[in-house]
Structure formats: structure tokens, C-alpha cells
Design an enzyme around this catalytic site. Structure first.
Site, PDB file in Angstrom:
ATOM      1  N   HIS A 171       0.782  -1.491  -0.004  1.00 44.60           N
ATOM      2  CA  HIS A 171       0.136   0.021   0.296  1.00 44.60           C
ATOM      3  C   HIS A 171       0.777   1.511  -0.469  1.00 44.60           C
ATOM      4  O   HIS A 171       0.651   2.806   0.112  1.00 44.60           O
ATOM      5  CB  HIS A 171      -1.083   0.058   1.079  1.00 44.60           C
ATOM      6  CG  HIS A 171      -1.583  -1.064   1.553  1.00 44.60           C
ATOM      7  ND1 HIS A 171      -2.421  -1.705  -0.014  1.00 44.60           N
ATOM      8  CD2 HIS A 171      -2.120  -2.091   2.060  1.00 44.60           C
ATOM      9  CE1 HIS A 171      -3.031  -3.038   1.038  1.00 44.60           C
ATOM     10  NE2 HIS A 171      -2.974  -3.326   2.011  1.00 44.60           N
ATOM     11  N   HIS A 187      -7.101  -4.887  -0.945  1.00 45.24           N
ATOM     12  CA  HIS A 187      -6.531  -5.958  -1.243  1.00 45.24           C
ATOM     13  C   HIS A 187      -7.226  -6.488  -2.594  1.00 45.24           C
ATOM     14  O   HIS A 187      -7.065  -7.859  -2.372  1.00 45.24           O
ATOM     15  CB  HIS A 187      -7.014  -6.259  -0.509  1.00 45.24           C
ATOM     16  CG  HIS A 187      -6.228  -6.054   0.991  1.00 45.24           C
ATOM     17  ND1 HIS A 187      -7.214  -4.781   2.095  1.00 45.24           N
ATOM     18  CD2 HIS A 187      -4.987  -5.894   2.062  1.00 45.24           C
ATOM     19  CE1 HIS A 187      -6.129  -5.124   2.609  1.00 45.24           C
ATOM     20  NE2 HIS A 187      -5.000  -4.910   3.176  1.00 45.24           N
TER      21      HIS A 187
END
Ligand SMILES: Nc1ncnc2c1ncn2[C@@H]1O[C@H](COP(=O)(O)OP(=O)(O)O)[C@@H](O)[C@H]1O
Ligand SMILES: Nc1ncnc2c1ncn2[C@@H]1O[C@H](COP(=O)(O)OP(=O)(O)O)[C@@H](O)[C@H]1O
Ligand SMILES: [Mg+2]
Ligand SMILES: [Mg+2]
Ligand SMILES: [Mg+2]
Ligand SMILES: [Mg+2]
Lengths: 330, 205, 330, 205
Positions: free
Chosen positions: A56, A218
Site C-alpha cells: 500500500h 487488497h
């Protein structure tokens, strides 16, 4: 899978080494861990720790620095870090004023941070936690795992970080972090999937003309798959969903974050921003600050998210406070 | 039929073997209703478990399982790490100081492990998680006098397959709501491998 | 083609609107043009203008701000802006101390900026130009168009910008810009192509296992196509080529830029950075500062570039000077 | 055979038509040895030319071509913009104050345009640029008494095709070195369309 990596199993440790070497005067790695911490802590300050799975970036290590986090714990790709690593971070940043953990609301993250809290408390460290759950693509209900934490987390880092830097107590910092969480909502969408390096295959498939509204960072399922439409329609759909949930009043003031998921050109984020801005105007909302860029990505996913934070004078001044985090300079 | 330290080592070795062999499969299951990491996480964790315990001598199964638990806790990560870590820690605690584990101890231990998972995960049966494999296996021990260990494998397998029909309401798969149906839950599959390994290691013991 | 856009012909004007709306307190658009300028100019300062085709964001508008550029001219995607637009920028930023144009070395850019200079001079404005040509993938020869300007341009913006802010004369600013150009070299590579929105098709094709070394930021040919290799090998190949050209001595000090071309996850840039850093160490070079991120992109191309700038005390202090540009905060 | 204001308008309309029709083709040529924008740039620029000149009345071809030049300069961008802008500006200057353009004027004008391109682009013949179409056309006028305008089209077409064999040494295509060979130069193709349109508009004039 085309990636600039070495062994797919080493991506996190290779990345963390690279980060430390890029900013040797600002960051250091806690030996034997994937914890990145500020080289020099502010004294007399509540410690701030966040983290989560890797992939991320710049979250979370990019937000370590004076005025934001004191340490970030990097788990494997899309995998919450383990309690021992989180504990190491807590111990490294506690200066006796207690530590606040900023956790994104995923089962794995919540459990691992919980266990680390228990361990830290058993060692006599005061620890508090806040759970960020800004993703309106997921319904908030007591019977489910609740909304996910996505890009809005960065506002929590910023605001709690600025508050901690003022010398506020652990409870005060926790309180403003929770206030931020109450007032921040996000929604994302994807055009193309991403590939976990060690998995080697894309995490989902979208047709050539398809987009997924409400995607998770995700690659978790969103709300709807449908044909791709204009930037204007995408902006309106995401923003409207956030507005509906935040229940803003005409005249309210917001901070806006237009976040790229990894592979979206900045050009497109600014095109999107134009329409988000217009819709806010149409709703008679005033914009305090706009942040456009990559803040909470999902490897090389193409897509974006829109985050709104309802601000008051306190949140505004904390957003504007100085930050030396490598990925969020104010 | 009783378990000694070497049988536990055997259980762990067999579990690791099955997990390594099915690493991609577990990841594919997690691709469908999760984030594509379950096989990677479990394979990394169990490999570390083996590295940790293989050359170490332990006086009781409990001591070994404590190392197993701590290794899983610190090497798996994600949701599965704390859950399996907790389960094996509870198992270790239930068997404390015993050098031989009887069928009855297994029943108590697995029950403790299951309770640990439920508590840690704030979940219950029917939510399409590994609980849906642990629960039937624990029930099997409660309701029967286990003389044929292969029953464990069969029960776990059946339970794993049954997760297909469930809609996930906990964990990452819950975001997929109705779309989670028709997919085997990844954590149930890894739990099946662990029970299958237990079953095999009990055959000889 | 999957993009978050409206009409492909409107991407530049939509983007520029978005930029202005995102930073209304800092930036403004010159009416009827695609020129983005600082809302408030520093007084008594040489003006600094850069620009080029769009699609390289944050270049160039992201570098407009106190301490860097005064204005950036955005051409159509991959198309140099026209003389009238550049002229408008020059006129808007001239405070009587003259204007320096920072131009990347492409035929179109050079011609358009040249013509704008001529027009400005005919209106009595002192104008100087520097041409950035840092891309060592192209041979520098009098018989060719010479090396291309790529990510190293950002260092020129930063250093010239800081110098101008000190109140230096046009010649002094030009001199330090040229010194920077002399000491900066870059080299890039791509894993996947990009698509010009109005063209609708990828600008080139690479096989699933192929990379192109020395790619240009408009997808122009590089040096070699070959099977993709490890981050370490890629880092070494790019860095070595740059080192060979810069002819550094043991003990020299460099600033490093690891630039993503648009779709490369930041994780991979940091992995690359680790190996670049190692090679520099092995060559007994010391690293002054490392910049990792997206600085000069090529729409959604996957790939990266490595830039080295040999620094001395003057360049170091100018690199460290304050900058309020939205995409380059110091 | 002479050109008046309306013939020039016709020339521009025909040029625009050919360029719009072949917009994708021009972009594809630029995809192979450039940056995929030549068709887009030329189509945008010529569309603007037509918008600019269509309802305007001009007293001389020169006046109209000045507007053409300024529009191309400010709407095309890239390399082609300044080059075509310069060429048409030189043409306009060469024909200053003339209300009728004779074949001889065309020769002089195109020569001036070519010189402008060469100077602006710091390039010469054989470098695989639009010069390699302009040059042969100018030569055609110098060496012949043009009575059949279709010769212009033929010469330009041949010249355009001949750029295939050249290795680019100027402009963006030069980065492709040897790999530029076997591709038609995009700017030569757009120049061909402009000369083909000139040829057609001369037929009727
Ligand atoms: N709250 C919960 N209680 C019990 N088991 C759970 C819970 N949440 C997830 N699980 C189990 O964990 C598995 C997912 O593990 P893993 O993929 O390693 O973690 P993550 O979801 O964090 O990526 C699921 O398949 C499920 O069996
Ligand atoms: N130096 C030059 N002299 C003459 N013509 C040139 C020169 N450089 C480029 N050209 C012409 O310009 C064309 C490319 O135009 P275009 O694609 O619009 O510009 P860019 O290369 O800036 O993208 C080439 O095909 C060539 O014919
Ligand atoms: Mg995970
Ligand atoms: Mg998972
Ligand atoms: Mg171009
Ligand atoms: Mg071109």
C-alpha cells in the site's frame, strides 16, 4: 507477472532496506524486524504506531516522520504484521507517555494489533488503539466485520500525529483520532487488478470494458461490476456514496483526498478531482484542502478512491500543522 | 493410540508437507474470496515451525506446541497467524506437563483450541471460517470413542467441503457476501490439512 | 484502453482545471491557455518557465511554486506546447528581470520554445533558454538530435528555482541551470507501454517476459529489448550506464533520483533504490540525497529511471532550499 | 492554371479532408517511429484552420495563408506545428499582395516554405523528414513546366514512399536509428496529403 523485484519472497525486506537507505537521516529499521521508525523521536510525546500489510506504499512507512507516525510496521504483502513486530515498534517509540496504535479495520490487523497491545500492557506500557473504517463500500453492521479501513487512514495519521506533537495526552490524541474516524469516509473503484508477487497471478479479473465500484485495497469484492464510464460519472458515483454516508449539511467544510491505487496516471486523478470538486460545490460544501496523489495504493492496481473528511477548526489546524513524513510534507 | 513428542513432530512435519504441496491451491482459494495470500502465509509459517522444532529436544508435547504456537504467531501474520497461534497455544496449555497425550486429552485440547479461535476471531460456527472445520472435528471426539483415526480426516474433509455452501460473515471473505458461496474457505482447507496430518500421525501411534 | 477520463480530446484541459481547483490558493490558469502559474510571484526575481507535452505528471505543473517554477505550459499529450502559449507564460511571469526557459531536448520542444523566445524578445522581454539532455540512452552527437531530456529536468527546475529565489540575475540563474545540466545523467527502462488517450492504442508492444532498456518517456526506442531480469541487474545496468557517462571520481558526491514511469508500485522503486545505493557505495561515491517516487512519468507506462546528479556545495544548498511546489516540497 | 483566394480555401479544405480521413493512419505511422500523436496533432490543427478561414473573406491568398500559418503554429504543437507553421508563413510572405498565384509563384512559394522548414528544423534532405517530400516537389517545379497538376501528387507520393528506405537522423524517429528504416515518415505522409490536395485544387483552377 512483470515486476522490478528480486526473489518474490524478499520484496518486503528489500523494500524496507531501500527505504532506510533512501532516508538515512530520517528513518531507521529496528533490528530483526520490518519496523521503520523515526531516527529521532520527539521527547515528551505520545508514541504513534501504524502499519499493516505491505503493497500500500507510501502507506505506512511514508508517513513516519515528525508530525505524523513514530513507527510503521510492514507486514508481508497484503498480510497484517505479527504481534511481536508490532510490540517491537511500540517499545521503540514509547517515551513513557503511552502509545496509540492506528489500525485499519481488517480481521487480521485487528487481531494482531490486539495481541501486541496485550503484550505491551503486560510489560507496563500504556497502549490505546483506534480502528479506522472509512470504506463506505462495505456496510457497517454489528453482525459483520464492519467497514474496511482505506485511504482515510492517512488523515488519521496526520491529525493524530499533529496532535501528539503538541504534547497532548494519550487520551487526547486518541480522542482526536476517533473524531477523525467519525468524520472520514471513502470509496474506491478499480479498472485492473494487482498481483501479489509471491502469488504470481492477478488477484481478480475484469473484462476489457469493465470496472469494479467499491473495490477493496487488497482486491476484495466491491459493490458492482459494470461497463467503464466517464471520469465525471465515476467521480459522481464515488462522491455521492460518500456524501450519503457522511450526511453533510449545506455549508459544511471538507478536506478531499483523491487517491490513486498504484497505476493510475496523475493526469486522471486531476481529471477526477475536477468533477469531485464540482459535485461538492453543487452540494454547497466548501473545500478546505485537496490532496491528489498516491496515498494508499494496492500494488499496481489501476483505479482510485475518493475520501472526504468533515473538518472543524481543530481538524483544520491539525491538518495544516508541519509534517516531515517523507510522503506527506506540510 | 497416544501421542508422544515424536508423534507431535511427525504431525507438524506432515502438516507442513501438505501445506507446502498445496501452497498454490490455498492461495488460489484465497484469490477467489480473499487477498491471495493464505497459501503463502501458511507455507512460510509452517516452514519456520519445522526449522524451529526439528533439531530441538522437548520433554513434553506441550513444550513443542508452545514453540509451534509462537512461531505461527510471529511468522504467519494476517488473520490465520493469530488464529492458529492461539489454537496451538491453547492446545499446549491444555496438555501442560503431560508426556503422553491420550485420546481424551486430544478431545480437550482441540476443544480448547476451538474456543481460542472463536474468542480471538469473535466468530462462531456457520460463518465460513476455519471454525467450520474445527467444530465438527471437536464434535467427532465428543460424540465418539475414536478408534479409527481416519475418521478425523474424513470428518475434516467433509466439513471443509461443506464450507462451500456457506456465505461468509467473518474475515475478508465476508466482503464478498453472496459471491463467497460456492467457494471453499481457505482457512478451512488449511485446517483440513492439519487434521489430515493429525489423523495420519495417529495411525502409527 | 481503460482510463478515468471524459472525451480523450479534453484530457489536458480537464486535468488543468482539476489542478487549479485542487490548489486554488497556490496556482492559477492563464485565461485561454494551458499555462499554470504561481498565484503570487516573488518580486524582484528572474521568472522561470518550463513545460512540454502532457502525460509526464507531476511534470511540469507539479513543480510550479515558490522555490521552483513560476509557470508551466502544458501541451497536448506528448506534444510540445505552442509558441503562443509559451509566450503567454513568459509574459505572465516576467517582473522585469528576465525569464529563463527550461526546455527538454526534443525537436518539437526546442522549436516551439525558440519561437516563443523570439516573440518575447521582440516584445522587449529578456529571455534565456537552457536545454536539458540527461538521457544517456541516446548518443550525444552534433549530427543527431542529441540526448533527450528526462527525469534529470526536475533537478534543473529545483536548482534554478532556488537560485532565482535568491534574487540572482538571469545570467546567474542560467549558469547554475547549465552547470546542473552538465552534471546530471539519467537512464530508464520499461516493462509495459502506455497509451496516448486520443490514439487509443498502446504506443509499442513488449512480450510478456520482455523489457526495454533505455526507453524514452514518450515510448521512443531504447537501446535493447531483452528478457526481464532481477531488480538488482536492472539497477546495475541503468546505474552503470549513467556512471560511465558522468565519469565520476571516487569520493564524489551525488544526488539520486529513482523515478517511476507511472504504473510502477513504489515498493519496486525502493527495491531498485537499494541496489542503486549499493553500486554507488561500491564505487566509493557518497550519496547526498535520494529522491524516490514519480517525478517524470510516461502516462501509465511501467518502468523506471535512475538519475544521478554530481553535486558540489552550491548545488547541495540549492537542492536543500525551501520549495513549495505541490509535487516537490522541501 | 492560377490560384485565387477560393482555390486556396479549396486546397485547405481538401487537405483537411485527407488529414481527417487518414488521422488514425498518420498516428499509426508515428506509433512505429515516434510518439503516436502526429495524426491527432494534424487533425486538430487543420480542423482549426478550417474553422478559422471558412467564413472569413480575404483579399489575397497571402492573407488567408497567414491565418493558416498562425493557426497551425498555435494549434498543432510538437515538431510538426512550428514546421508547417513556418512553411505556410513563408508561402504567405512569398505571395504577399498578389491576388492571383501563377505556377511560377507556386514554385517560389514552395521553395521559400522548404527553406523555412530546413532552417527551423536544422535539417536537410535525406534525414527522413517532411523535407524529403517538399524537396522533390520543389525540384519538380524548378525542372519542369507544370501543365499537369497530377504530377505534383505523383511526385509527392513517390517521395513519401521513398522515405521508407531512409534512416532517420532528425526528429523523434532518429532515436529509432536502424529500426526507423522500412517505415514511412509520418510528416512526409501528412505533407503528401497537403500536396495531393494542392494537385486536386490546381486541376480545376
Ligand atoms: N474472525 C475469524 N474467525 C475465525 N477464522 C477466521 C476469521 N477471519 C478469517 N478467518 C480464517 O482465516 C482465513 C484467511 O486467512 P489469511 O488469508 O491468512 O488472512 P487474511 O484474510 O488476513 O489475508 C479465512 O479463510 C478463515 O478461515
Ligand atoms: N528537424 C526536423 N526537420 C524537419 N522535419 C522534422 C524534423 N523533426 C521532425 N520532423 C517532422 O515532424 C514529424 C513528426 O511530427 P509530430 O509527430 O507532430 O511531432 P513530434 O515528433 O514532436 O511528436 C516527423 O515525421 C518529421 O517529418
Ligand atoms: Mg492477507
Ligand atoms: Mg488472505
Ligand atoms: Mg509528440
Ligand atoms: Mg509525434
Amino acid at each position: 507477472m512483470k515486476k522490478i523485484i528480486n526473489n518474490p519472497n524478499d520484496v518486503v525486506s528489500d523494500m524496507v532496506s531501500g527505504m532506510i537507505q533512501a532516508f538515512p537521516e530520517k528513518l531507521e529499521q529496528i533490528d530483526g524486524t520490518m519496523v521503520i521508525k523515526r531516527k529521532e523521536l520527539s521527547s515528551n510525546k505520545v508514541g504513534l504506531v501504524s502499519g499493516g500489510g505491505s503493497g500500500h506504499e507510501p502507506a505506512h512507512a511514508g508517513y513516519v516522520g515528525k508530525g505524523m507516525l513514530d513507527a510503521a510496521v510492514a507486514g508481508e504483502v497484503f498480510t497484517s504484521p505479527t504481534p511481536d513486530q508490532i510490540l517491537a515498534a511500540i517499545k521503540a517509540v514509547d517515551t513513557g507517555h503511552g502509545v496509540l496504535l492506528i489500525v485499519k479495520n481488517y480481521t487480521g490487523d485487528v487481531m494482531n494489533f490486539d495481541m501486541a497491545s496485550e503484550l505491551a500492557e503486560s510489560e507496563g506500557i500504556k497502549v490505546e488503539q483506534v480502528i479506522v473504517n472509512d470504506d463506505v463500500a462495505v456496510e457497517d453492521s454489528d453482525f459483520t466485520t464492519g467497514r474496511r479501513g482505506i485511504a482515510g487512514t492517512v488523515f488519521v495519521h496526520k491529525i493524530a500525529g499533529a496532535m501528539a506533537e503538541t504534547g497532548a495526552t494519550l487520551n487526547e490524541v486518541k480522542e482526536v483520532a476517533e473524531k477523525t474516524i467519525t468524520h472520514v469516509r471513502s470509496m474506491g473503484m478499480a479498472l485492473t487488478p494487482c498481483t501479489v508477487p509471491a502469488a504470481g497471478k492477478p488477484s481478480f479479473q475484469l473484462e476489457d470494458n469493465e470496472m469494479e465500484i467499491g473495490i477493496g485495497i487488497h482486491g476484495e469484492a466491491g459493490i458492482e461490476r459494470k461497463p467503464i464510464t466517464s471520469a465525471k460519472n465515476i467521480a459522481n458515483e464515488l462522491t455521492q456514496k460518500v456524501l450519503d454516508d457522511l450526511q453533510l449539511q449545506s455549508g459544511d467544510e471538507v478536506a478531499v483526498m483523491i487517491n490513486g491505487l498504484g497505476a493510475t496516471p496523475e493526469m486522471e486523478l486531476f481529471i477526477l478531482q475536477q468533477h469531485v470538486n464540482q459535485l461538492l460545490k453543487d452540494n454547497n460544501l466548501s473545500v478546505f484542502r485537496t490532496y491528489v496523489g498516491e496515498f494508499m495504493t494496492s500494488l499496481e492496481m489501476t483505479g482510485c478512491s475518493v475520501t472526504l473528511l468533515k473538518v472543524d477548526n481543530q481538524l483544520k489546524s491539525l491538518l495544516e500543522a508541519k509534517s516531515e513524513a517523507t510522503a506527506f510534507r506540510v | 493410540m497416544k501421542l508422544q513428542v515424536n508423534d507431535i513432530r511427525n504431525w507438524m512435519n506432515l502438516s507442513n508437507q501438505l501445506i507446502q504441496e498445496n501452497k498454490s491451491y490455498l492461495t488460489e482459494l484465497d484469490q477467489a474470496i480473499g487477498d491471495s495470500d493464505h497459501g503463502i502465509n501458511m507455507a512460510r509459517g509452517f516452514q519456520e515451525v519445522i526449522t524451529k522444532i526439528q533439531d530441538q529436544s522437548y520433554s513434553t508435547p506441550s513444550d513443542m506446541l508452545k514453540d509451534v504456537a509462537m512461531t505461527l504467531m510471529s511468522k504467519v501474520g494476517g488473520a490465520a497467524g493469530p488464529l492458529y497461534g492461539t489454537a496451538f497455544l491453547k492446545l499446549s496449555m491444555a496438555w501442560k506437563n503431560k508426556s503422553e497425550i491420550q485420546v481424551n486429552d486430544i478431545k480437550d485440547g482441540l476443544q480448547a483450541g476451538l474456543d481460542g479461535i472463536k474468542q480471538r476471531g469473535k466468530a462462531t460456527s456457520g460463518e465460513k471460517t476455519m471454525i467450520d472445520v474445527w467444530d465438527p472435528v471437536v464434535q467427532l471426539f465428543s460424540e465418539n470413542d475414536i478408534t479409527d483415526p481416519s475418521l478425523i480426516e474424513e470428518t475434516a474433509k467433509q466439513a471443509m467441503n461443506n464450507t462451500k455452501d456457506l456465505k461468509a460473515t467473518k474475515g475478508r471473505a465476508s466482503y464478498f457476501k453472496e459471491k463467497s458461496i460456492d467457494n471453499i474457505d481457505p482457512g478451512s482447507a488449511s485446517s483440513y490439512y492439519i487434521f489430515s496430518a493429525l489423523s495420519t500421525s495417529l495411525q502409527g501411534a
